[in-house]
Motif scaffolding. Structure first.
Motif, PDB file in Angstrom:
ATOM      1  N   THR A 101      -4.434  -0.123  -9.741  1.00 15.77           N
ATOM      2  CA  THR A 101      -3.244  -0.564 -10.406  1.00 15.77           C
ATOM      3  C   THR A 101      -2.591   0.411 -11.098  1.00 15.77           C
ATOM      4  N   ILE A 102      -3.425   1.070 -11.788  1.00 16.47           N
ATOM      5  CA  ILE A 102      -2.822   2.097 -12.672  1.00 16.47           C
ATOM      6  C   ILE A 102      -2.167   3.387 -12.042  1.00 16.47           C
ATOM      7  N   LEU A 103      -2.703   3.628 -10.976  1.00 18.94           N
ATOM      8  CA  LEU A 103      -2.045   4.378 -10.156  1.00 18.94           C
ATOM      9  C   LEU A 103      -0.992   4.223  -8.988  1.00 18.94           C
ATOM     10  N   ARG A 104      -0.750   3.087  -9.147  1.00 17.04           N
ATOM     11  CA  ARG A 104       0.302   2.283  -8.048  1.00 17.04           C
ATOM     12  C   ARG A 104       1.723   2.667  -8.436  1.00 17.04           C
ATOM     13  N   THR A 105       1.864   3.364  -9.436  1.00 15.37           N
ATOM     14  CA  THR A 105       3.340   3.987  -9.719  1.00 15.37           C
ATOM     15  C   THR A 105       3.594   5.285  -8.986  1.00 15.37           C
ATOM     16  N   TYR A 106       2.482   6.004  -8.488  1.00 12.62           N
ATOM     17  CA  TYR A 106       2.801   6.891  -7.663  1.00 12.62           C
ATOM     18  C   TYR A 106       2.845   6.459  -6.136  1.00 12.62           C
ATOM     19  N   THR A 107       2.476   5.363  -5.778  1.00 11.18           N
ATOM     20  CA  THR A 107       2.514   4.920  -4.307  1.00 11.18           C
ATOM     21  C   THR A 107       3.554   3.891  -4.280  1.00 11.18           C
ATOM     22  N   ASN A 108       4.324   3.702  -5.148  1.00 20.54           N
ATOM     23  CA  ASN A 108       5.731   2.787  -4.916  1.00 20.54           C
ATOM     24  C   ASN A 108       5.052   1.362  -5.089  1.00 20.54           C
ATOM     25  N   GLY A 109       4.046   1.190  -5.772  1.00 18.60           N
ATOM     26  CA  GLY A 109       3.591  -0.244  -6.111  1.00 18.60           C
ATOM     27  C   GLY A 109       2.362  -0.524  -4.896  1.00 18.60           C
ATOM     28  N   ALA A 110       2.128   0.329  -3.766  1.00 23.51           N
ATOM     29  CA  ALA A 110       1.256  -0.058  -2.766  1.00 23.51           C
ATOM     30  C   ALA A 110      -0.166  -0.094  -3.188  1.00 23.51           C
ATOM     31  N   ALA A 111      -1.118  -0.922  -2.892  1.00 26.00           N
ATOM     32  CA  ALA A 111      -2.240  -1.251  -3.171  1.00 26.00           C
ATOM     33  C   ALA A 111      -3.247  -0.324  -2.046  1.00 26.00           C
ATOM     34  N   ASP A 112      -2.866  -0.315  -0.798  1.00 22.82           N
ATOM     35  CA  ASP A 112      -3.457   0.345   0.002  1.00 22.82           C
ATOM     36  C   ASP A 112      -2.474   1.115   0.665  1.00 22.82           C
ATOM     37  N   VAL A 113      -2.864   2.473   0.695  1.00 22.24           N
ATOM     38  CA  VAL A 113      -2.019   3.786   1.763  1.00 22.24           C
ATOM     39  C   VAL A 113      -3.079   4.088   2.528  1.00 22.24           C
ATOM     40  N   THR A 114      -2.365   4.842   3.763  1.00 23.01           N
ATOM     41  CA  THR A 114      -2.988   5.700   4.598  1.00 23.01           C
ATOM     42  C   THR A 114      -2.848   6.917   4.461  1.00 23.01           C
ATOM     43  N   ALA A 115      -3.936   7.727   4.791  1.00 24.32           N
ATOM     44  CA  ALA A 115      -4.249   9.214   4.436  1.00 24.32           C
ATOM     45  C   ALA A 115      -4.934   9.706   5.619  1.00 24.32           C
ATOM     46  N   SER A 116      -4.898  10.991   5.728  1.00 23.89           N
ATOM     47  CA  SER A 116      -5.596  11.635   6.797  1.00 23.89           C
ATOM     48  C   SER A 116      -6.624  12.806   6.172  1.00 23.89           C
ATOM     49  N   GLY A 117      -7.609  13.233   6.949  1.00 27.69           N
ATOM     50  CA  GLY A 117      -8.301  14.167   6.493  1.00 27.69           C
ATOM     51  C   GLY A 117      -9.669  13.980   6.742  1.00 27.69           C
ATOM     52  N   GLU A 118     -10.302  15.105   7.408  1.00 26.31           N
ATOM     53  CA  GLU A 118     -11.895  14.925   7.806  1.00 26.31           C
ATOM     54  C   GLU A 118     -12.841  14.905   6.545  1.00 26.31           C
ATOM     55  N   THR A 119     -12.296  15.095   5.175  1.00 26.14           N
ATOM     56  CA  THR A 119     -13.208  15.198   4.147  1.00 26.14           C
ATOM     57  C   THR A 119     -12.463  14.516   3.028  1.00 26.14           C
ATOM     58  N   LEU A 120     -13.120  14.166   1.928  1.00 28.98           N
ATOM     59  CA  LEU A 120     -12.328  13.481   0.801  1.00 28.98           C
ATOM     60  C   LEU A 120     -11.138  14.588   0.088  1.00 28.98           C
ATOM     61  N   ARG A 121     -11.604  15.661   0.246  1.00 34.31           N
ATOM     62  CA  ARG A 121     -10.764  16.783  -0.343  1.00 34.31           C
ATOM     63  C   ARG A 121      -9.444  16.926   0.379  1.00 34.31           C
ATOM     64  N   ASP A 122      -9.700  16.822   1.859  1.00 33.54           N
ATOM     65  CA  ASP A 122      -8.497  16.935   2.710  1.00 33.54           C
ATOM     66  C   ASP A 122      -7.844  15.449   2.579  1.00 33.54           C
TER      67      ASP A 122
END
Length: 97
Positions: free
Chosen positions: A9-30
């Motif tokens: 919840t505290i970071l959802r201001t960065y995701t326009n309120g989304a609780a779940d987002v999709t990202a890509s990458g082979e590692t956590l860093r990516d």
């Protein structure tokens, strides 16, 4: 590789309120770099100035705490879930009997 990222919840201001987002990458860093690209400012809330996971933030890939895995180099297979969880502190004061 596409993964699901659970955003607290505290970071959802960065995701326009989304609780779940999709990202890509082979590692956590990516994955975190992709998140930063899509949602500017979020990475600095997860990583400290030295580029490590902040002390009071827990990050899981699946059910595994990355601190006990390979840290930011933890693999993020396609379809996995990354969870960012702020540590919670506090509690009740001393019991008075």
């Amino acid at each position: 590789m596409s993964v699901s990222v659970r955003v607290p919840t505290i970071l959802r201001t960065y995701t326009n309120g989304a609780a779940d987002v999709t990202a890509s990458g082979e590692t956590l860093r990516d994955v975190l770099r992709t998140l930063e690209s899509d949602y500017p400012g979020i990475e600095s809330r997860v990583l400290d100035d030295d580029g490590r996971v902040r002390r009071f933030v827990n990050v899981y890939v699946g059910d595994e705490d990355v601190r006990f895995a390979q840290g930011l180099d933890t693999p993020t297979p396609a379809g996995s879930q990354v969870s960012i969880i702020p540590a919670v502190a506090g509690g009740a004061g001393p019991l008075v009997g």
